[in-house]
Design an enzyme around this catalytic site. Structure first.
Site, PDB file in Angstrom:
ATOM      1  N   SER A  58       0.795  -1.215   0.000  1.00 39.76           N
ATOM      2  CA  SER A  58       0.000   0.000   0.000  1.00 39.76           C
ATOM      3  C   SER A  58       0.837   1.279   0.000  1.00 39.76           C
ATOM      4  O   SER A  58       0.931   1.977  -1.024  1.00 39.76           O
ATOM      5  CB  SER A  58      -0.957  -0.017   1.197  1.00 39.76           C
ATOM      6  OG  SER A  58      -0.249  -0.251   2.407  1.00 39.76           O
ATOM      7  N   VAL A  66       1.244   6.321   9.524  1.00 42.52           N
ATOM      8  CA  VAL A  66       0.286   5.218   9.589  1.00 42.52           C
ATOM      9  C   VAL A  66       0.939   3.877   9.257  1.00 42.52           C
ATOM     10  O   VAL A  66       2.066   3.816   8.778  1.00 42.52           O
ATOM     11  CB  VAL A  66      -0.910   5.470   8.653  1.00 42.52           C
ATOM     12  CG1 VAL A  66      -1.609   6.750   9.030  1.00 42.52           C
ATOM     13  CG2 VAL A  66      -0.459   5.536   7.199  1.00 42.52           C
ATOM     14  N   GLU A  67       0.187   2.789   9.520  1.00 43.85           N
ATOM     15  CA  GLU A  67       0.645   1.409   9.316  1.00 43.85           C
ATOM     16  C   GLU A  67       1.938   1.130  10.060  1.00 43.85           C
ATOM     17  O   GLU A  67       2.817   0.414   9.580  1.00 43.85           O
ATOM     18  CB  GLU A  67       0.812   1.107   7.816  1.00 43.85           C
ATOM     19  CG  GLU A  67      -0.504   1.023   7.067  1.00 43.85           C
ATOM     20  CD  GLU A  67      -0.333   0.587   5.627  1.00 43.85           C
ATOM     21  OE1 GLU A  67       0.728   0.035   5.279  1.00 43.85           O
ATOM     22  OE2 GLU A  67      -1.277   0.779   4.846  1.00 43.85           O
ATOM     23  N   GLY A  68       2.064   1.693  11.245  1.00 49.84           N
ATOM     24  CA  GLY A  68       3.281   1.535  12.028  1.00 49.84           C
ATOM     25  C   GLY A  68       4.156   2.762  11.874  1.00 49.84           C
ATOM     26  O   GLY A  68       4.771   2.962  10.822  1.00 49.84           O
TER      27      GLY A  68
END
Length: 740
Positions: free
Chosen positions: A318, A437-439
């Site tokens: 992503s 985001v996402e970590g």
């Protein structure tokens, strides 16, 4: 002999391992067990098997995937107006929402049997990359349902009934999904999640039903304000022991229709002036039947494992896709702008300070695209490389930040004035979102990449830790005893390779066959793979569990592993492309920059190692000559800069996938000026030889009058002047109220 070894060596060593090795929490263990190791394990073996990587081949799209890129994706990009989306409407128009649903953009990864497109990770990545070069808002909107959301979780863990009902509805956009993990109190620390549910019986649809009464508060939920189905993570408890003796059942994931009584969807956030939907939601005493758990009741407590498995793949697609698209966009537009924008009568791209920045942009785009292709190719083959996905997320988004910052600097006023013709501003504003985001990158770099990678990728360490924690002491001793000889032999080989290659500068390291002039780079890769492996061994042996808390040391070692991975992908890409001579400046710049970064990170580890003597010893053994590889030279930087300031197959190959714009928008205008300028370069040289360096209508007329150029050439160069003048202009508005 074995019995004596177990008594006098293995048993004392087992006690020592229990004391020094880092303790692993349940959430950490599930994170490490999720996904798998792949090329990262080779890089931490000290002797990578290059054939494993090089024989994979480049990503390949099916006819249907390529047709979708050439058709619906292209049509979508032509429909998009990022200025209107982000500043005028602050939303995607109903027409675009309908187009996305009709063409199954939300079902890219859903199998055809459920009404989805059933595309490969490589196709998924290329679709998101291209859309992101046109609109980050739409890129994110397409990205989320196809990566870290209910669709992927259902495909991997859902019951047949759940798949048959939800997947077709997700594929055609009847359901818009979001996923609720982050809560205000916990943030990235899912173990501290306070969202909770209690097992109970309640009347549901007229019947006494076993389920859960759940309370939660989630925020930063992308697509949350428009979602119809919420993937929800919460901790489940069974205080009345309805299901058994255990009271704390662990993190569980359920699907919750957002119109369920007790669910509140909050107002939208505005993330960094982006227009994609994002917002909070709450649940107050919401009753969820047991069959709303993804995978049913048997998946109670398996939520964290499920999420980490999804993250191992989705995180590699992503945001790296968005970042790769942004870096390519920066390379293509900044190279063009640096050629057409002049100061003191010469293109700004000819100034050496600008050339270095242009080279950095080109190098980042080349490396990110290479790593993006290699990672998605691995995902195509069914791999779920957890550590590599973390590397990709952290370093792709950070690479985007550097590339866009450099591009903004070069464009100067052109990029800081907002308007429809500013093709960089919105990407620049999207960077903090991607970083976070996402970590979050800080935690990913400091805790995950090396902290997880060193244990997962080590051939024996995880097994030794499991032996040390075996409740059966005798069995643990036997397990460890079987591993010790193998681990000792591994250490001896690693020590020999690292020291030999360190003292000889990698001159005698091996290299795969058929790589031509790139042989020297493979040798250095093998050298630093061996060095990293030895430094890892010494660090773990000397610091043990303390290494887990030395986040700066761990981060630097993670940087070395990350650079090795990115450089591996760059070498693979160069070979996959046929080792084109014209691309060599990009390879040279990327490899020298990578090796320089590796050496800086290692020396910082040695100088800051908590046990000073051990740090000095590691440097003496592995890098006795200090910095042995210089960063890319000025000559190499200039060669890279020139590649993106001139029309060529290399420029097109580097920036493939960037949407070229529609007639009259910012990207189209600067590209046309770029091409026109090159077409009339010979005419311009004639003017300069006659002392007319400035490109203006009066100097063109004078050049014609002085017979320096013909009238026809004068007409041609005026077309270029008009195109360049248009390219350097910025938007202006009558009033702020009419521009927002």
């Amino acid at each position: 002999m074995s019995t004596l070894r177990q008594k006098w060596i293995t048993t004392p060593l087992l006690k020592w391992i229990k004391k020094v090795l880092p303790p692993i929490s349940d959430t950490e263990r599930e994170a490490m067990e999720a996904g798998e190791v792949w090329w990262d394990a080779q890089l931490l073996s000290g002797k990578p098997d290059w054939e494993q990587l090089l024989n994979m081949g480049p990503p390949e799209l099916s006819e249907a995937e390529q047709a979708f890129l050439n058709g619906p994706v292209e049509e979508l990009c032509r429909m998009l107006d990022d200025w209107q989306i982000s500043y005028e409407d602050h939303d995607i128009s109903p027409e675009i929402w309908d187009f996305l649903k009709k063409n199954r953009f939300f079902g890219i990864i859903i199998p055809e049997q459920f009404g989805g497109l059933g595309f490969s990770p490589s196709a998924h990545a290329q679709i998101v990359t291209k859309i992101s070069t046109r609109s980050t808002t739409v890129g994110v909107t397409v990205m989320v349902p196809n990566s870290l959301g209910p669709g992927e979780l259902l495909m991997a863990h859902g019951t047949e009934a759940q798949k048959n009902y939800y997947l077709p509805r997700l594929a055609d956009g009847q359901e818009i999904p979001c996923f609720g993990l982050t809560s205000p109190e916990a943030g990235s620390d899912a173990a501290s999640m306070v969202d909770h549910g209690v097992v109970c019986y309640e009347e549901y649809q007229g019947e006494k039903t076993l389920g859960m009464r759940v309370n939660w508060h989630k925020r930063y939920i992308t697509l949350g304000p428009v979602a119809t189905i919420l993937g929800l993570a919460f901790k489940l408890y069974d205080p009345e022991h309805i299901l058994g003796d255990q009271e704390e059942l662990g993190i569980t994931v359920a699907l919750v229709p957002t119109d369920t009584p007790g669910v509140t969807i909050g107002q939208r956030h505005i993330p960094a002036l982006q227009a994609f939907m994002n917002g909070p939601n709450w649940g107050k005493d919401v009753f969820l039947p047991m069959d709303w758990i993804i995978g049913g009741q048997e998946n109670i407590g398996r939520g964290w494992h499920m999420l980490m498995s999804a993250l191992a793949a989705g995180r590699g697609i992503s945001l790296p896709s968005l970042s790769t698209g942004g870096a390519k966009l920066a390379a293509r537009t900044t190279g063009a702008y640096a050629h057409v924008r002049e100061q003191f009568g010469i293109p700004i791209g000819k100034f050496e300070g600008v050339q270095r920045r242009l080279a950095e942009i080109a190098g980042i785009a080349y490396v990110l695209d290479s790593a993006h292709k290699t990672t998605t190719r691995a995902l195509d083959q069914g791999r779920k490389p957890a550590v590599i996905s973390a590397i990709m997320k952290a370093h792709a988004t950070n690479g985007l930040r550097q590339a866009i910052n450099d591009a903004m600097d070069i464009h100067a006023g052109k990029a800081v004035i907002d308007g429809p013709s500013n093709y960089l501003g919105n990407v620049y504003r999207a960077v903090p979102v991607a970083i976070t985001v996402e970590g979050a990158n800080i935690l990913t770099r400091s805790l995950m990449i090396f902290g997880q990678g060193a244990i997962r990728c080590h051939p024996y360490l995880l097994q030794e830790m499991e032996a040390a924690t075996n409740p059966d002491h005798d069995a643990g001793v036997q397990e460890l005893d079987a591993l010790l000889p193998k681990h000792f032999l591994f250490q001896v080989k690693t020590f020999a390779r690292a020291v030999f290659h360190g003292w000889t500068g990698g001159l005698f390291a091996s290299s795969p066959k058929g790589v031509g002039d790139a042989t020297k780079y493979y040798r250095q890769m093998n050298r630093y793979s061996a060095v990293l492996t030895l430094v890892t061994e010494i660090s773990l042996m000397s610091l043990g569990g303390e290494l887990k808390r030395k986040e700066m040391i761990s981060a630097r070692l993670g940087d070395v592993l990350s650079e090795l991975y990115l450089m591996s992908c760059t070498l693979k890409r160069f070979k996959d492309d046929g080792s084109p001579r014209t691309d060599r400046p990009l390879l040279e710049f990327a490899m020298r920059s990578g090796f320089h970064n590796i050496e800086v990170s290692l020396i910082e580890v040695f100088h800051n190692f908590p046990l000073r003597f051990v740090g000095q010893l590691m440097q003496f053994l592995t890098m006795p000559w200090g910095h042995s590889i210089r960063a890319a030279s000025d000559r190499q930087a200039q060669a890279c800069a020139n590649l993106i300031m001139e029309p060529s197959e290399t420029r097109d190959r580097l920036t493939a996938g960037v949407f070229p714009g529609v007639t009259g928008d910012g990207i189209d205008i600067v590209e046309k000026a770029f091409l026109s300028s090159h077409e009339t370069a010979a005419i311009r040289e004639k003017m300069k030889k006659g002392g007319l360096r400035a490109l203006r209508p009066d100097t063109i007329d004078k050049a014609v009058a002085d017979k320096l150029i013909t009238e026809e050439e004068g007409a041609q160069i005026k077309v270029t002047f008009d195109a360049v003048d248009k390219a350097i202009q910025v938007d202006h508005f009558e009033s702020l109220s009419k521009s927002a």
